[in-house]
Write a protein that holds these residues in place. Structure first.
Motif, PDB file in Angstrom:
ATOM      1  N   TYR A  36       0.601  -1.520   0.337  1.00 51.16           N
ATOM      2  CA  TYR A  36       0.385  -0.091   0.015  1.00 51.16           C
ATOM      3  C   TYR A  36       0.963   1.112  -0.382  1.00 51.16           C
ATOM      4  O   TYR A  36       1.801   1.864   0.625  1.00 51.16           O
ATOM      5  N   GLY A  37       0.973   2.114  -1.333  1.00 45.44           N
ATOM      6  CA  GLY A  37       1.894   3.356  -0.810  1.00 45.44           C
ATOM      7  C   GLY A  37       3.646   2.169  -1.621  1.00 45.44           C
ATOM      8  O   GLY A  37       3.436   1.283  -2.287  1.00 45.44           O
ATOM      9  N   THR A  38       4.568   3.377  -1.159  1.00 44.75           N
ATOM     10  CA  THR A  38       5.956   2.701  -1.732  1.00 44.75           C
ATOM     11  C   THR A  38       6.627   2.355   0.062  1.00 44.75           C
ATOM     12  O   THR A  38       7.787   3.086   0.318  1.00 44.75           O
ATOM     13  N   PRO A  39       6.041   1.448   0.726  1.00 45.04           N
ATOM     14  CA  PRO A  39       6.610   1.136   1.617  1.00 45.04           C
ATOM     15  C   PRO A  39       8.289   1.203   1.695  1.00 45.04           C
ATOM     16  O   PRO A  39       8.548   0.237   1.093  1.00 45.04           O
ATOM     17  N   SER A  40       9.402   1.591   2.231  1.00 47.73           N
ATOM     18  CA  SER A  40      10.911   1.153   2.005  1.00 47.73           C
ATOM     19  C   SER A  40      10.818  -0.023   2.689  1.00 47.73           C
ATOM     20  O   SER A  40      12.040  -0.823   2.425  1.00 47.73           O
ATOM     21  N   ALA A  41       9.897  -0.406   3.416  1.00 43.87           N
ATOM     22  CA  ALA A  41      10.283  -1.947   4.454  1.00 43.87           C
ATOM     23  C   ALA A  41      10.005  -3.372   3.217  1.00 43.87           C
ATOM     24  O   ALA A  41      10.074  -4.574   3.614  1.00 43.87           O
ATOM     25  N   ALA A  42       9.466  -2.802   2.182  1.00 40.27           N
ATOM     26  CA  ALA A  42       8.923  -3.672   1.636  1.00 40.27           C
ATOM     27  C   ALA A  42      10.593  -4.370   0.513  1.00 40.27           C
ATOM     28  O   ALA A  42      10.023  -5.730   0.265  1.00 40.27           O
ATOM     29  N   LEU A  43      11.075  -4.274   0.217  1.00 35.06           N
ATOM     30  CA  LEU A  43      12.839  -4.724  -0.104  1.00 35.06           C
ATOM     31  C   LEU A  43      13.315  -6.163   0.908  1.00 35.06           C
ATOM     32  O   LEU A  43      13.720  -6.692   0.755  1.00 35.06           O
ATOM     33  N   GLU A  44      12.642  -5.332   2.428  1.00 35.56           N
ATOM     34  CA  GLU A  44      13.269  -6.373   3.525  1.00 35.56           C
ATOM     35  C   GLU A  44      12.577  -7.833   2.858  1.00 35.56           C
ATOM     36  O   GLU A  44      13.611  -8.839   3.650  1.00 35.56           O
ATOM     37  N   VAL A  45      11.151  -7.282   2.842  1.00 30.23           N
ATOM     38  CA  VAL A  45      10.078  -8.499   2.835  1.00 30.23           C
ATOM     39  C   VAL A  45      10.506  -9.466   1.836  1.00 30.23           C
ATOM     40  O   VAL A  45      10.980 -10.833   1.577  1.00 30.23           O
ATOM     41  N   VAL A  61      12.556 -18.913  -0.495  1.00 27.39           N
ATOM     42  CA  VAL A  61      12.324 -20.120  -1.808  1.00 27.39           C
ATOM     43  C   VAL A  61      13.965 -20.057  -2.461  1.00 27.39           C
ATOM     44  O   VAL A  61      13.684 -21.142  -3.646  1.00 27.39           O
ATOM     45  N   SER A  62      14.961 -20.214  -2.067  1.00 25.66           N
ATOM     46  CA  SER A  62      16.290 -19.853  -2.770  1.00 25.66           C
ATOM     47  C   SER A  62      16.251 -19.321  -3.652  1.00 25.66           C
ATOM     48  O   SER A  62      16.652 -19.993  -5.387  1.00 25.66           O
ATOM     49  N   ALA A  63      15.856 -17.919  -4.292  1.00 26.86           N
ATOM     50  CA  ALA A  63      15.624 -17.233  -5.305  1.00 26.86           C
ATOM     51  C   ALA A  63      16.984 -17.306  -6.053  1.00 26.86           C
ATOM     52  O   ALA A  63      18.289 -16.667  -4.670  1.00 26.86           O
ATOM     53  N   PRO A  64      17.014 -17.215  -7.549  1.00 23.62           N
ATOM     54  CA  PRO A  64      19.384 -16.565  -7.390  1.00 23.62           C
ATOM     55  C   PRO A  64      19.437 -15.306  -7.086  1.00 23.62           C
ATOM     56  O   PRO A  64      20.022 -15.224  -7.593  1.00 23.62           O
ATOM     57  N   TRP A  65      18.412 -14.542  -7.065  1.00 23.35           N
ATOM     58  CA  TRP A  65      18.321 -13.229  -6.762  1.00 23.35           C
ATOM     59  C   TRP A  65      17.484 -12.627  -5.737  1.00 23.35           C
ATOM     60  O   TRP A  65      16.950 -13.208  -5.244  1.00 23.35           O
ATOM     61  N   ARG A  66      18.285 -11.345  -4.910  1.00 26.52           N
ATOM     62  CA  ARG A  66      17.050 -11.309  -3.907  1.00 26.52           C
ATOM     63  C   ARG A  66      18.051  -9.611  -3.167  1.00 26.52           C
ATOM     64  O   ARG A  66      19.181  -9.322  -3.803  1.00 26.52           O
ATOM     65  N   PRO A  67      16.940  -8.891  -3.895  1.00 25.39           N
ATOM     66  CA  PRO A  67      17.388  -7.132  -2.990  1.00 25.39           C
ATOM     67  C   PRO A  67      18.255  -6.650  -2.384  1.00 25.39           C
ATOM     68  O   PRO A  67      18.397  -7.700  -1.398  1.00 25.39           O
ATOM     69  N   VAL A  68      19.328  -6.090  -2.318  1.00 24.28           N
ATOM     70  CA  VAL A  68      20.277  -5.754  -1.177  1.00 24.28           C
ATOM     71  C   VAL A  68      20.001  -4.188  -0.128  1.00 24.28           C
ATOM     72  O   VAL A  68      19.480  -3.013  -1.055  1.00 24.28           O
TER      73      VAL A  68
END
Length: 319
Positions: free
Chosen positions: A111-120, A128-135
């Motif tokens: 909802y909006g642009t929460p900065s914590a979204a990258l952490e989640v 899920v062992s994705a090949p990449w994730r946000p820094v």
């Protein structure tokens, strides 16, 4: 009393009287006082409003999850300081504005642009062992270079350097045009006395108002090295006035002083760049971005006051 002693005592007395006279004249001018007060007030007010707005509109860390979400993932969210809310339909709850974030373990709703979204997102991709994730960038601490109010104080000091150029250059140009300079130069004292008095008076006013502005900013932003920032700023003020007096030459309102002012701005910019690139902590104006405790820069600024007074005496004599 011998003649040299008589000249020295007369020069010192004239220096004191001319300095006091310059101080009174500048403090009586509303434009000068307003120019000194407004930079600190405007900067402090702008920072206060910015911090207040940022605190009010900053998205929360509330996270809506379904009842059947893996307890280990819920515990990981709580360990990361998220306020976990159990909702039957997290997506609908987030879209209605009930929470800033929502997830079912695979999908992320915002909802909006929460900065914590990258952490989640990073936590979900790691699960899920994705090949990449946000820094996730770590916010600077109060002691880091990026968070220091010292930088803001240094930028503010550049404005006072500009004032120093105007005080040193414009004051002499004005006095030359209204005849005050001729009266001053007719006094039975060396010509450098008038230059040194102008440098002392202008530097004292600039230093006092800059120090007050820096203390005001330190009450808003973390400034671990406030004392050094103040000393470097005072040295920069003295350096700016010295440059203005050194380049004044025969400038006046009638003759124009755009050329000397451009030369002064170029000199001040060169000092700032030299200090920043070469780390010259002893260089006035340059020490604003080179660091250092400011004592060396103050000593050099004091010496520059004497040099500019001598040059002022010579140039006013031949102008």
């Amino acid at each position: 009393m011998s003649e040299p002693e008589s000249v020295l005592s007369r020069s010192l007395r004239a220096l004191w009287l001319l300095t006091a006279s310059s101080l009174r004249r500048m403090l009586r001018e509303d434009l000068v006082v307003r120019s000194m007060v407004w930079p600190g007030l405007v900067t402090a007010a702008t920072l206060s409003v910015t911090l207040s707005v940022a605190a009010l509109v900053r998205p929360g860390r509330d996270l809506a999850v379904p009842p059947d979400l893996d307890p280990e993932l819920v515990a990981a969210f709580e360990a990361a300081d998220f306020d976990v809310e159990v909702r039957d339909d997290p997506a609908t709850w987030v879209h209605a504005g009930g929470a800033s974030l929502g997830t079912d373990g695979r999908t992320l709703w915002l909802y909006g642009t929460p900065s914590a979204a990258l952490e989640v997102e990073s936590m979900l991709r790691s699960r899920v062992s994705a090949p990449w994730r946000p820094v996730i960038l770590t916010p600077p601490s109060a002691d880091s270079e990026l968070a220091r109010g010292d930088v803001v104080c240094g930028v503010l000091a550049l404005l006072f350097v500009l004032y120093g150029l105007v005080f040193g250059l414009g004051g002499v140009a004005r006095d030359r045009d209204d005849g005050t300079l001729e009266i001053e130069l007719s006094l039975p004292v060396p010509r450098w006395v008038g230059g040194l008095a102008r440098w002392i008076a202008s530097t004292l006013i600039l230093a006092a108002f800059y120090a007050a502005s820096a203390v005001m900013l330190a009450a808003i932003l973390p400034t671990p090295h406030l004392d050094a920032a103040v000393r470097n700023g005072i040295a920069a003020c003295g350096g700016g006035v010295a440059i203005g007096l050194a380049v004044v030459g025969s400038a006046g309102i009638k003759q124009g002083f755009s050329g000397p002012f451009a030369l002064g701005m170029t000199s001040a910019t060169g000092l700032a760049l030299s200090g920043a690139t070469l780390g010259l902590t002893w260089l006035p104006i340059g020490s604003l971005f080179a660091g250092g405790d400011g004592w060396g820069a103050c000593a050099v600024a004091l010496g520059s006051g004497g040099l500019c007074a001598a040059l002022y005496g010579w140039r006013t004599g031949v102008a």
